[in-house]
Design a protein around this motif. Structure first.
Motif, PDB file in Angstrom:
ATOM      1  N   ASN A 279      -4.761   4.930   6.292  1.00 29.07           N
ATOM      2  CA  ASN A 279      -4.242   4.238   5.122  1.00 29.07           C
ATOM      3  C   ASN A 279      -4.597   5.033   3.856  1.00 29.07           C
ATOM      4  OD1 ASN A 279      -6.911   3.541   4.343  1.00 29.07           O
ATOM      5  ND2 ASN A 279      -6.853   1.755   5.686  1.00 29.07           N
ATOM      6  N   LYS A 280      -4.332   4.428   2.718  1.00 29.32           N
ATOM      7  CA  LYS A 280      -4.504   5.119   1.447  1.00 29.32           C
ATOM      8  C   LYS A 280      -5.934   5.627   1.251  1.00 29.32           C
ATOM      9  CE  LYS A 280      -3.364   4.334  -3.444  1.00 29.32           C
ATOM     10  NZ  LYS A 280      -2.996   3.280  -4.422  1.00 29.32           N
TER      11      LYS A 280
ATOM     12  N   CYS B 166      -0.091   9.940  -0.576  1.00 28.87           N
ATOM     13  CA  CYS B 166      -0.052   9.385  -1.933  1.00 28.87           C
ATOM     14  C   CYS B 166      -1.472   9.139  -2.450  1.00 28.87           C
ATOM     15  CB  CYS B 166       0.758   8.093  -1.951  1.00 28.87           C
ATOM     16  SG  CYS B 166       0.969   7.408  -3.596  1.00 28.87           S
ATOM     17  N   GLY B 167      -2.361   8.670  -1.558  1.00 30.88           N
ATOM     18  CA  GLY B 167      -3.747   8.443  -1.959  1.00 30.88           C
ATOM     19  C   GLY B 167      -4.416   9.712  -2.468  1.00 30.88           C
TER      20      GLY B 167
ATOM     21  N   THR C  90       5.859  11.149  -5.752  1.00 28.57           N
ATOM     22  CA  THR C  90       4.590  11.234  -6.487  1.00 28.57           C
ATOM     23  C   THR C  90       4.696  12.091  -7.749  1.00 28.57           C
ATOM     24  OG1 THR C  90       3.944  13.080  -5.062  1.00 28.57           O
ATOM     25  CG2 THR C  90       3.176  10.898  -4.423  1.00 28.57           C
TER      26      THR C  90
ATOM     27  N   ARG D 260       0.811  -1.211   0.000  1.00 29.37           N
ATOM     28  CA  ARG D 260       0.000   0.000   0.000  1.00 29.37           C
ATOM     29  C   ARG D 260       0.852   1.272   0.000  1.00 29.37           C
ATOM     30  NH1 ARG D 260      -4.099  -0.971   4.925  1.00 29.37           N
ATOM     31  NH2 ARG D 260      -5.907  -1.804   3.837  1.00 29.37           N
ATOM     32  N   ALA D 261       0.226   2.377  -0.441  1.00 32.63           N
ATOM     33  CA  ALA D 261       0.840   3.694  -0.316  1.00 32.63           C
ATOM     34  C   ALA D 261       0.221   4.412   0.894  1.00 32.63           C
ATOM     35  CB  ALA D 261       0.602   4.501  -1.581  1.00 32.63           C
ATOM     36  N   CYS D 262       0.729   5.625   1.191  1.00 38.29           N
ATOM     37  CA  CYS D 262       0.294   6.352   2.383  1.00 38.29           C
ATOM     38  C   CYS D 262      -0.914   7.259   2.071  1.00 38.29           C
ATOM     39  CB  CYS D 262       1.439   7.187   2.927  1.00 38.29           C
ATOM     40  SG  CYS D 262       1.951   8.509   1.805  1.00 38.29           S
TER      41      CYS D 262
ATOM     42  N   GLN E 161      -5.398  -3.658  -2.477  1.00 44.54           N
ATOM     43  CA  GLN E 161      -4.854  -2.862  -1.381  1.00 44.54           C
ATOM     44  C   GLN E 161      -5.948  -2.291  -0.488  1.00 44.54           C
ATOM     45  OE1 GLN E 161      -2.177   0.251  -2.684  1.00 44.54           O
ATOM     46  NE2 GLN E 161      -1.381  -0.996  -4.354  1.00 44.54           N
ATOM     47  N   THR E 162      -7.099  -1.969  -1.081  1.00 37.03           N
ATOM     48  CA  THR E 162      -8.100  -1.174  -0.355  1.00 37.03           C
ATOM     49  C   THR E 162      -9.503  -1.757  -0.402  1.00 37.03           C
ATOM     50  OG1 THR E 162      -8.432   0.186  -2.319  1.00 37.03           O
ATOM     51  CG2 THR E 162      -6.810   0.981  -0.715  1.00 37.03           C
TER      52      THR E 162
END
Length: 463
Positions: free
Chosen positions: A160-161, A42-43, A68, A37-39, A350-351
């Motif tokens: 999370n993202k 980043c999301g 990014t 996953r990204a942070c 991821q989500t």
């Protein structure tokens, strides 16, 4: 080979048929597990980035901006300001004394130099820690420069993202409702959650145009500030990447009464269903729209099916693994692989939500591994266990496939090949065929069996 799974992650993996459906998801990644996953930052960045005539300024260390920079293959039909990466480059002194003055100077200079139609200012982890007042600085510059200057509360550590998606939607919602809607057609939609990778949104726009439907705003692929400002005048929102933009669709429904439908533009069934769902929505206003849509789908499939059947001859019975950002894409990919005669033996995202994984469990075959928020160690083990022929993922999954001698298809936001629409299905099938049948995998240590096999592979590569 038995997968190496941390004890704390066992509830995030489900093997269909081995046990009743149950999966834990939509929670913070396990510390130390090296999540794919990204942070939060980043999301938010990936959602807002394709608004091409806006200034995107990252308030934080230079690394966050570099991470990014030009993060999506999102094309623009006009301005390309979004492709530049700006940062306040916070250093140790700024952490001690604060970075608000630096942010103000950067905003003023960049707006004077580039004349954007709006500015998005992204908060990063360190800004959340030192407590810079992003809103106050943005409000001051907005009053001085006369354009929207919008803070994006995307401190990386606060979730999370998905939290980043919400921060992006809240930022965009400040623009919605501020533009003129007097010229908008009653047969009109906004396209949400499509980021115009490799020009995909132009394919979808063409289908809608052939149906007689206008597009008010692309949110956010090939996006424009003025279009987002008048998006509240559209009759319907089409939400593709529901994780990224569903929050915005719900905000617009609550405030402006605009209904939304979930769609996917990947694969034959989902692309057709998306067009038919739009036609059904508007058939009271335009009784001929369904007939035009049926003709469009018929034309496209008549050209597509013979090509797919030719490629399927070499792919029948091959095995695929899927790991993508949003679960909606996984649904369409499973159906697409079936058209090619292939079996999906591992799928994850991821989500994804519990409802997403429940649906995946319903449409996959017995023995399929379903996984949430996984890591390279688990992915490698699953790919070896299932002995897959192709892995579909993004830039972070590509090295795993190549090191294991497995074909790979990039289905993430870095790709340069359009995979949406009926044309996209053909592009996808061609890419799958090329990588699965490539002899190059015989050279990898895991696949190399004998000098004779290598010689045959060398001859195939040279031919």
């Amino acid at each position: 080979m038995e997968p190496v799974i941390f004890e704390e992650r066992k509830t995030q993996i489900h093997r269909k048929g081995a046990e009743p459906f149950s999966i834990s998801c939509n929670k913070s990644s396990l510390a130390g597990a090296v999540s794919q996953r990204a942070c939060v930052f980043c999301g938010s960045r990936v959602v807002l980035y394709p608004i091409a005539d806006a200034l995107h300024l990252v308030h934080g260390p230079i690394g966050c901006a570099v991470y990014t920079w030009d993060i999506r293959g999102a094309l623009s039909s006009g301005p390309e300001l979004h492709r530049l990466s700006f940062s306040t480059d916070l250093r140790e002194k700024d952490v001690i004394f604060g970075g608000e003055k630096k942010l103000y100077q950067a905003l003023v200079e960049l707006i004077d130099r580039h004349q954007p139609n709006a500015a998005f200012v992204y908060s990063t982890c360190i800004v959340g820690i030192i407590g810079d007042d992003l809103k106050a600085v943005c409000k001051k510059v907005e009053a001085e420069k006369g354009i929207p200057v919008i803070p994006v509360q995307s401190e990386g550590f606060k979730g999370n993202k998905r939290e980043g998606y919400l921060a992006a939607c809240e930022a965009m919602f400040q623009l919605v409702g501020t533009g003129d809607t007097s010229t908008i057609s009653p047969l009109s939609v906004n396209i949400l959650g499509d980021f115009n990778l490799a020009g995909e949104i132009w394919i979808i726009q063409d289908y809608l145009k052939r149906m007689g439907v206008d597009v008010v705003a692309n949110i956010t692929g090939d996006g424009r500030v003025a279009d987002v400002r008048r998006a509240h005048g559209a009759a319907l929102n089409l939400v593709q990447c529901s994780g990224a933009t569903m929050d915005l669709a719900k905000m617009m429904q609550e405030k402006y009464g605009i209904p939304f439908i979930r769609v996917s533009y990947f694969g034959i069934e989902d692309m057709s269903d998306a067009l038919y769902d739009v036609a059904k929505f508007f058939q009271d206003k335009d009784p001929e729209i369904m007939a035009r849509t049926q003709e469009l789908v018929r034309e496209e499939l008549t050209a597509l099916y013979p090509k797919l059947q030719e490629l399927r001859k070499d792919l029948e019975g091959k095995k695929a693994a899927i790991y993508v950002g949003g679960a909606f894409k996984a649904f369409s990919l499973i159906k697409s692989f079936r058209h090619l005669g292939m079996n999906v033996v591992m799928v994850g995202s991821q989500t994804g939500t519990e409802e997403d994984y429940q649906e995946l469990a319903e449409i996959t075959d017995e023995g399929t591994i379903i996984v949430d928020d996984t890591n390279p160690l688990e992915l490698s083990a699953f790919i070896k266990e299932k002995d897959v022929d192709i892995f579909v993922g993004g830039v972070k999954e590509r090295p795993i496939a190549f090191k294991l001698g497995v074909g790979f298809c990039d289905h993430n936001h870095e790709r340069k090949e359009a995979l949406e629409g009926f044309l996209g299905m053909y592009n996808f099938a061609k890419e799958v065929h090329a990588t699965v049948t490539s002899p190059v995998w015989n050279f990898t240590p895991r696949r190399r069996k004998s000098p004779i096999a290598v010689n045959h592979a060398q001859e195939a590569c040279l031919s």
